[in-house]
Motif scaffolding. Structure first.
Motif, PDB file in Angstrom:
ATOM      1  N   ILE B 163      -7.148-105.117 -17.178  1.00 30.85           N
ATOM      2  CA  ILE B 163      -7.620-103.831 -16.633  1.00 30.85           C
ATOM      3  C   ILE B 163      -6.814-102.708 -17.287  1.00 30.85           C
ATOM      4  CG2 ILE B 163      -8.093-102.491 -14.557  1.00 30.85           C
ATOM      5  CD1 ILE B 163      -7.953-105.033 -12.919  1.00 30.85           C
ATOM      6  N   ASP B 164      -7.524-101.806 -17.950  1.00 29.69           N
ATOM      7  CA  ASP B 164      -6.859-100.732 -18.692  1.00 29.69           C
ATOM      8  C   ASP B 164      -6.971 -99.409 -17.937  1.00 29.69           C
ATOM      9  OD1 ASP B 164      -5.624 -99.252 -20.611  1.00 29.69           O
ATOM     10  OD2 ASP B 164      -6.969 -99.797 -22.254  1.00 29.69           O
ATOM     11  N   GLU B 165      -5.856 -98.940 -17.443  1.00 30.19           N
ATOM     12  CA  GLU B 165      -5.753 -97.643 -16.747  1.00 30.19           C
ATOM     13  C   GLU B 165      -6.873 -97.395 -15.740  1.00 30.19           C
ATOM     14  OE1 GLU B 165      -4.044 -94.216 -18.226  1.00 30.19           O
ATOM     15  OE2 GLU B 165      -3.702 -95.008 -20.244  1.00 30.19           O
ATOM     16  N   PRO B 166      -6.926 -98.190 -14.675  1.00 29.28           N
ATOM     17  CA  PRO B 166      -8.028 -98.031 -13.712  1.00 29.28           C
ATOM     18  C   PRO B 166      -7.978 -96.715 -12.940  1.00 29.28           C
ATOM     19  CG  PRO B 166      -6.412 -99.588 -12.867  1.00 29.28           C
ATOM     20  CD  PRO B 166      -6.021 -99.289 -14.287  1.00 29.28           C
ATOM     21  N   THR B 167      -6.786 -96.085 -12.835  1.00 27.00           N
ATOM     22  CA  THR B 167      -6.702 -94.873 -11.998  1.00 27.00           C
ATOM     23  C   THR B 167      -6.839 -93.587 -12.813  1.00 27.00           C
ATOM     24  OG1 THR B 167      -4.307 -94.729 -12.225  1.00 27.00           O
ATOM     25  CG2 THR B 167      -5.146 -96.054 -10.400  1.00 27.00           C
ATOM     26  N   LYS B 168      -7.081 -93.727 -14.098  1.00 26.58           N
ATOM     27  CA  LYS B 168      -7.116 -92.547 -14.968  1.00 26.58           C
ATOM     28  C   LYS B 168      -8.182 -91.544 -14.485  1.00 26.58           C
ATOM     29  CE  LYS B 168      -7.342 -91.535 -19.914  1.00 26.58           C
ATOM     30  NZ  LYS B 168      -7.615 -92.146 -21.209  1.00 26.58           N
ATOM     31  N   GLY B 169      -7.731 -90.351 -14.172  1.00 29.22           N
ATOM     32  CA  GLY B 169      -8.652 -89.277 -13.787  1.00 29.22           C
ATOM     33  C   GLY B 169      -9.220 -89.391 -12.388  1.00 29.22           C
ATOM     34  N   LEU B 170      -8.648 -90.285 -11.554  1.00 27.77           N
ATOM     35  CA  LEU B 170      -9.212 -90.462 -10.214  1.00 27.77           C
ATOM     36  C   LEU B 170      -8.406 -89.698  -9.165  1.00 27.77           C
ATOM     37  CD1 LEU B 170     -10.121 -94.257 -10.155  1.00 27.77           C
ATOM     38  CD2 LEU B 170     -11.507 -92.312 -10.872  1.00 27.77           C
ATOM     39  N   ALA B 171      -9.091 -89.298  -8.083  1.00 27.31           N
ATOM     40  CA  ALA B 171      -8.433 -88.587  -6.978  1.00 27.31           C
ATOM     41  C   ALA B 171      -7.506 -89.554  -6.223  1.00 27.31           C
ATOM     42  CB  ALA B 171      -9.497 -88.038  -6.031  1.00 27.31           C
ATOM     43  N   PRO B 172      -6.436 -89.031  -5.575  1.00 33.21           N
ATOM     44  CA  PRO B 172      -5.482 -89.900  -4.867  1.00 33.21           C
ATOM     45  C   PRO B 172      -6.139 -90.829  -3.844  1.00 33.21           C
ATOM     46  CG  PRO B 172      -4.606 -87.683  -5.037  1.00 33.21           C
ATOM     47  CD  PRO B 172      -5.995 -87.631  -5.575  1.00 33.21           C
ATOM     48  N   ALA B 173      -7.141 -90.341  -3.130  1.00 36.96           N
ATOM     49  CA  ALA B 173      -7.788 -91.189  -2.114  1.00 36.96           C
ATOM     50  C   ALA B 173      -8.466 -92.393  -2.769  1.00 36.96           C
ATOM     51  CB  ALA B 173      -8.823 -90.368  -1.339  1.00 36.96           C
ATOM     52  N   ILE B 174      -9.046 -92.168  -3.936  1.00 38.80           N
ATOM     53  CA  ILE B 174      -9.720 -93.263  -4.649  1.00 38.80           C
ATOM     54  C   ILE B 174      -8.673 -94.236  -5.182  1.00 38.80           C
ATOM     55  CG2 ILE B 174     -11.303 -93.827  -6.531  1.00 38.80           C
ATOM     56  CD1 ILE B 174     -12.663 -92.166  -4.444  1.00 38.80           C
ATOM     57  N   VAL B 175      -7.547 -93.675  -5.652  1.00 34.97           N
ATOM     58  CA  VAL B 175      -6.468 -94.530  -6.161  1.00 34.97           C
ATOM     59  C   VAL B 175      -5.998 -95.465  -5.044  1.00 34.97           C
ATOM     60  CG1 VAL B 175      -4.090 -94.552  -7.015  1.00 34.97           C
ATOM     61  CG2 VAL B 175      -5.720 -92.875  -7.905  1.00 34.97           C
ATOM     62  N   GLN B 176      -5.847 -94.932  -3.835  1.00 27.68           N
ATOM     63  CA  GLN B 176      -5.409 -95.756  -2.701  1.00 27.68           C
ATOM     64  C   GLN B 176      -6.406 -96.878  -2.432  1.00 27.68           C
ATOM     65  OE1 GLN B 176      -2.384 -95.487  -1.425  1.00 27.68           O
ATOM     66  NE2 GLN B 176      -2.879 -97.333  -0.248  1.00 27.68           N
ATOM     67  N   ALA B 177      -7.695 -96.541  -2.517  1.00 28.44           N
ATOM     68  CA  ALA B 177      -8.734 -97.567  -2.295  1.00 28.44           C
ATOM     69  C   ALA B 177      -8.642 -98.644  -3.372  1.00 28.44           C
ATOM     70  CB  ALA B 177     -10.114 -96.909  -2.313  1.00 28.44           C
ATOM     71  N   LEU B 178      -8.332 -98.209  -4.611  1.00 26.41           N
ATOM     72  CA  LEU B 178      -8.206 -99.178  -5.708  1.00 26.41           C
ATOM     73  C   LEU B 178      -6.994-100.087  -5.493  1.00 26.41           C
ATOM     74  CD1 LEU B 178      -9.059 -97.381  -9.078  1.00 26.41           C
ATOM     75  CD2 LEU B 178     -10.201 -99.337  -8.060  1.00 26.41           C
ATOM     76  N   ILE B 179      -5.893 -99.487  -5.000  1.00 20.94           N
ATOM     77  CA  ILE B 179      -4.688-100.290  -4.738  1.00 20.94           C
ATOM     78  C   ILE B 179      -5.016-101.389  -3.726  1.00 20.94           C
ATOM     79  CG2 ILE B 179      -2.401-100.223  -3.623  1.00 20.94           C
ATOM     80  CD1 ILE B 179      -2.024 -97.441  -4.926  1.00 20.94           C
ATOM     81  N   GLU B 180      -5.742-101.010  -2.681  1.00 27.96           N
ATOM     82  CA  GLU B 180      -6.103-102.004  -1.659  1.00 27.96           C
ATOM     83  C   GLU B 180      -6.998-103.091  -2.258  1.00 27.96           C
ATOM     84  OE1 GLU B 180      -7.757 -99.651   1.505  1.00 27.96           O
ATOM     85  OE2 GLU B 180      -5.863 -98.551   1.750  1.00 27.96           O
ATOM     86  N   ALA B 181      -7.936-102.659  -3.114  1.00 22.75           N
ATOM     87  CA  ALA B 181      -8.847-103.636  -3.727  1.00 22.75           C
ATOM     88  C   ALA B 181      -8.081-104.593  -4.636  1.00 22.75           C
ATOM     89  CB  ALA B 181      -9.935-102.902  -4.508  1.00 22.75           C
ATOM     90  N   VAL B 182      -7.142-104.045  -5.412  1.00 24.09           N
ATOM     91  CA  VAL B 182      -6.372-104.894  -6.339  1.00 24.09           C
ATOM     92  C   VAL B 182      -5.498-105.866  -5.555  1.00 24.09           C
ATOM     93  CG1 VAL B 182      -4.530-104.868  -8.076  1.00 24.09           C
ATOM     94  CG2 VAL B 182      -6.422-103.246  -8.253  1.00 24.09           C
ATOM     95  N   ASN B 183      -4.926-105.405  -4.432  1.00 25.46           N
ATOM     96  CA  ASN B 183      -4.117-106.307  -3.605  1.00 25.46           C
ATOM     97  C   ASN B 183      -4.969-107.443  -3.040  1.00 25.46           C
ATOM     98  OD1 ASN B 183      -1.424-105.488  -3.814  1.00 25.46           O
ATOM     99  ND2 ASN B 183      -1.795-103.730  -2.480  1.00 25.46           N
ATOM    100  N   GLU B 184      -6.214-107.125  -2.666  1.00 18.50           N
ATOM    101  CA  GLU B 184      -7.126-108.186  -2.181  1.00 18.50           C
ATOM    102  C   GLU B 184      -7.445-109.168  -3.294  1.00 18.50           C
ATOM    103  OE1 GLU B 184     -10.355-108.289   0.299  1.00 18.50           O
ATOM    104  OE2 GLU B 184     -10.005-106.346   1.253  1.00 18.50           O
ATOM    105  N   LEU B 185      -7.609-108.600  -4.492  1.00 18.78           N
ATOM    106  CA  LEU B 185      -7.913-109.434  -5.662  1.00 18.78           C
ATOM    107  C   LEU B 185      -6.754-110.384  -5.953  1.00 18.78           C
ATOM    108  CD1 LEU B 185     -10.306-109.514  -7.576  1.00 18.78           C
ATOM    109  CD2 LEU B 185      -9.107-107.905  -9.057  1.00 18.78           C
ATOM    110  N   LYS B 186      -5.543-109.863  -5.803  1.00 16.49           N
ATOM    111  CA  LYS B 186      -4.353-110.692  -6.051  1.00 16.49           C
ATOM    112  C   LYS B 186      -4.293-111.877  -5.082  1.00 16.49           C
ATOM    113  CE  LYS B 186      -0.305-108.892  -6.563  1.00 16.49           C
ATOM    114  NZ  LYS B 186       0.831-107.999  -6.258  1.00 16.49           N
ATOM    115  N   ALA B 187      -4.810-111.639  -3.883  1.00 18.89           N
ATOM    116  CA  ALA B 187      -4.772-112.701  -2.872  1.00 18.89           C
ATOM    117  C   ALA B 187      -5.637-113.898  -3.274  1.00 18.89           C
ATOM    118  CB  ALA B 187      -5.237-112.149  -1.535  1.00 18.89           C
ATOM    119  N   THR B 188      -6.526-113.707  -4.268  1.00 15.35           N
ATOM    120  CA  THR B 188      -7.385-114.814  -4.714  1.00 15.35           C
ATOM    121  C   THR B 188      -6.723-115.626  -5.823  1.00 15.35           C
ATOM    122  OG1 THR B 188      -8.467-113.455  -6.389  1.00 15.35           O
ATOM    123  CG2 THR B 188      -9.452-113.450  -4.201  1.00 15.35           C
TER     124      THR B 188
END
Lengths: 350, 245
Positions: B163-188
């Motif tokens: 994954i190359d720079e997933p948060t580039k140009g994104l608003a902080p709220a979206i970044v937080q949602a991505l962090i949660e999604a990536v943490n869920e992904l890690k759980a797999t």
């Protein structure tokens, strides 16, 4: 039912739906609505060009391949049938053999060109196709023993497709249904079937991959798709469809020559029709073909009538003089590109 | 050269990559452990994206080797690498704009039709994708496009996701949602290699870290160690993470 027939790719615009129904009905009823040799010839040419332009859109609009060899494949299909009918006049077997031979040569040539040159950048592929198409045209002109050279071939089709054949003794809706009309319906239904087949192709998983490749070939590769293979297959499919369009034109005109099938002028016409109608939508091919062929066939006559009607006015009769029809066709093209940069269908679907 | 760890899924050893006359990667040694998230950090122009593209076969290494699960993929073609179970999410919201959200996901599902349970899981991670299921992906917002790009990578189980720079140009709220999604992904237990400029995200999701400079990996270790060492951050990245909260 209609959704299944159109492979789920509905016009998605009320105006476009009306236009497509009008085109379908106009072509389906052309022998009865517009009796006369010229009108029927125009309708048959539209049917053939809808297939030809749609097959080119399969390459340019859906896959992003710029090819200048499309008329070569069109010519191969036409010459396949013409050469066979020249050897075996009036025979259905000759048509069958001609279709098979033309299709096989066109697809094989397209696959070879694709495998060798679709790996390179688009501009180089375009140049390769231009060179091959030019060489093929010269070859067709020089092999006069086979192709009739510059004069082309005039041949006899089966009797059921000639004016001498009468399907019914009495007139139908005031029109005598002869072999010419049978020939027209052969062209019409074959064109309709090929158009629907192409709709099926572009809306299949294979078609989605082509669109992905057009948008970004690297991303498509990163998803595991071999873009060269997909592009080559698309090139072969487009060539096969163009060859079948050539077969239909050969059966309709009963004449095949380099100027009517292989010329660069036809290639430019195809490009214009794709751009006017809208790239990446087969409905655009149909709309572009109808507008362009009607303009090409009737603009000069309309301008002549307008010039006579406005004879008393200064300057205007000269501007709309029939000799200037190409100038106005060019202006129409520029205006259509200016006002409809995504083509007429692209604009209607927004 | 890095030691071939028994639990290493991906290993780059002395990788050099040239782009035209430019020598971008100058001997990259990198080990990505199986089952964790490795962050690839570094200043702009350090060679992070080129490293990702070299792994994916979009650029080919002129020297060195890339090994995936014991298999040498240095000279492999991109589609073959993808078929080995590697998914790539390029930077700049790389979706197919002319295709619908559904078509984007169907394209990425190489092994067959979309599985319902997998789709439900993806909709749980990124609810917006369900809402705009039939819309052309080009109509999505920047954050939604990035979610679709990641969803495309996880539509089927993968061995490795780049994954190359997933948060580039994104608003902080979206970044937080991505962090949660990536943490869920890690759980797999999916192995992830992620390039990121956002240190907050890097610290929140990273297990291990490699820092690049001038086409080489200049530091590798645990993310927690780097996060706790301001002096090391300043030396390697020129900035303290505290200034990027």
């Amino acid at each position: 039912m209609i959704g299944t027939l159109l492979s789920g790719d509905l016009p998605r615009s009320k105006v476009l739906s009306v236009v497509m129904v009008a085109i379908l009905l106009g072509l389906a009823l052309a022998p009865f609505l517009f009796p006369g040799t010229r009108a029927l010839n125009t309708a048959a040419t539209i049917c053939v060009f809808i297939v030809l332009v749609a097959s080119y859109d399969l390459l340019l609009g859906y896959t992003g391949i710029v090819s200048f060899a499309h008329t070569m494949f069109y010519g191969i299909g036409a010459y396949g049938v013409a050469i066979m009918l020249d050897r075996m006049p009036g025979s259905w077997a000759a048509i069958g053999l001609g279709v098979a031979a033309g299709l096989a040569v066109a697809v094989a040539l397209a696959l070879v060109i694709g495998l060798f040159s679709l790996r390179v950048q688009a501009i180089f592929f375009a140049m390769v196709t231009l060179a091959v198409a030019s060489a093929f045209m010269i070859l067709a002109s020089q092999l006069s023993g086979l192709t009739g050279g510059e004069d082309g071939l005039t041949y006899r089709v089966p009797r059921v497709l000639t004016p001498a054949f009468k399907l019914f003794q009495d007139k139908l809706f005031g029109v005598r249904v002869d072999g010419r009309i049978v020939d027209y319906y052969l062209v019409f239904f074959a064109a309709l079937a090929l158009f629907l087949l192409m709709l099926r192709i572009v809306n299949s998983p294979f078609g989605r991959v082509l669109q992905a490749i057009r948008e970004n070939p690297f991303r498509a590769e990163a998803l595991g798709y071999r873009t060269v293979v997909y592009r080559t297959v698309a090139n072969g499919l487009g060539a096969g469809m163009a060859a079948l369009a050539g077969v239909l034109m050969a059966l309709w005109q009963k004449y095949t020559g380099p100027d009517t099938t292989l010329s660069l002028g036809i290639m430019i016409d195809i490009l214009l029709m794709v751009v006017i109608g809208g790239m990446g939508t087969l409905y655009g091919a149909a709309v572009g073909a109808v507008i362009f062929i009607l303009a090409k066939n009737y603009l000069q006559g309309l301008m002549g009538a307008a010039s006579e009607a406005l004879a008393g006015l200064p300057l205007i009769p000269h501007l709309v003089h029939p000799d200037r029809w190409l100038l106005w066709l060019g202006i129409l093209f520029i205006l259509s590109v200016y006002f409809f940069p995504t083509g007429i269908v692209g604009r209607l679907r927004k | 050269m890095p030691d071939a760890l028994p639990d290493a899924l991906l290993t780059l050893a002395g990788v050099h990559t040239h782009i035209a006359q430019y020598h971008i990667l100058q001997g990259v040694d990198l080990t990505v452990p199986r089952g964790g998230l490795t962050m690839l950090l570094g200043r702009n122009g350090a060679g992070k994206t080129t490293t990702m593209r070299t792994i994916m076969g979009l650029w080919h290494a002129s020297a060195g080797s890339v090994t995936l699960d014991g298999r040498d993929i240095t000279a492999a073609q991109t589609p073959d690498i993808s078929r080995l179970g590697v998914a790539y999410v390029p930077e700049n919201m790389a979706i197919f704009a002319g295709l619908t959200v559904r078509e984007n996901l169907v394209l990425a599902a190489r092994s067959g039709p979309l599985a319902d349970d997998r789709l439900d899981w993806i909709f749980g991670l990124f609810p917006a994708l369900k809402k705009f299921w039939a819309l052309p992906a080009g109509n999505l917002s920047g954050g939604q496009k990035q979610m679709l790009a990641i969803a495309r990578a996880v539509v089927e189980p993968r061995d490795l996701i780049l994954i190359d720079e997933p948060t580039k140009g994104l608003a902080p709220a979206i970044v937080q949602a991505l962090i949660e999604a990536v943490n869920e992904l890690k759980a797999t237990d999916t192995t992830i290699l992620m390039v990121e400029q956002n240190f907050h995200m890097a610290r929140m999701v990273g297990d291990t870290v490699a820092v690049m400079d001038d086409g080489r990996v200049v530091h590798a270790g645990a993310m927690a160690e780097l996060a706790a060492d301001d002096a090391l951050q300043t030396r390697l990245l020129g900035l303290s993470m505290d200034s990027h909260q």
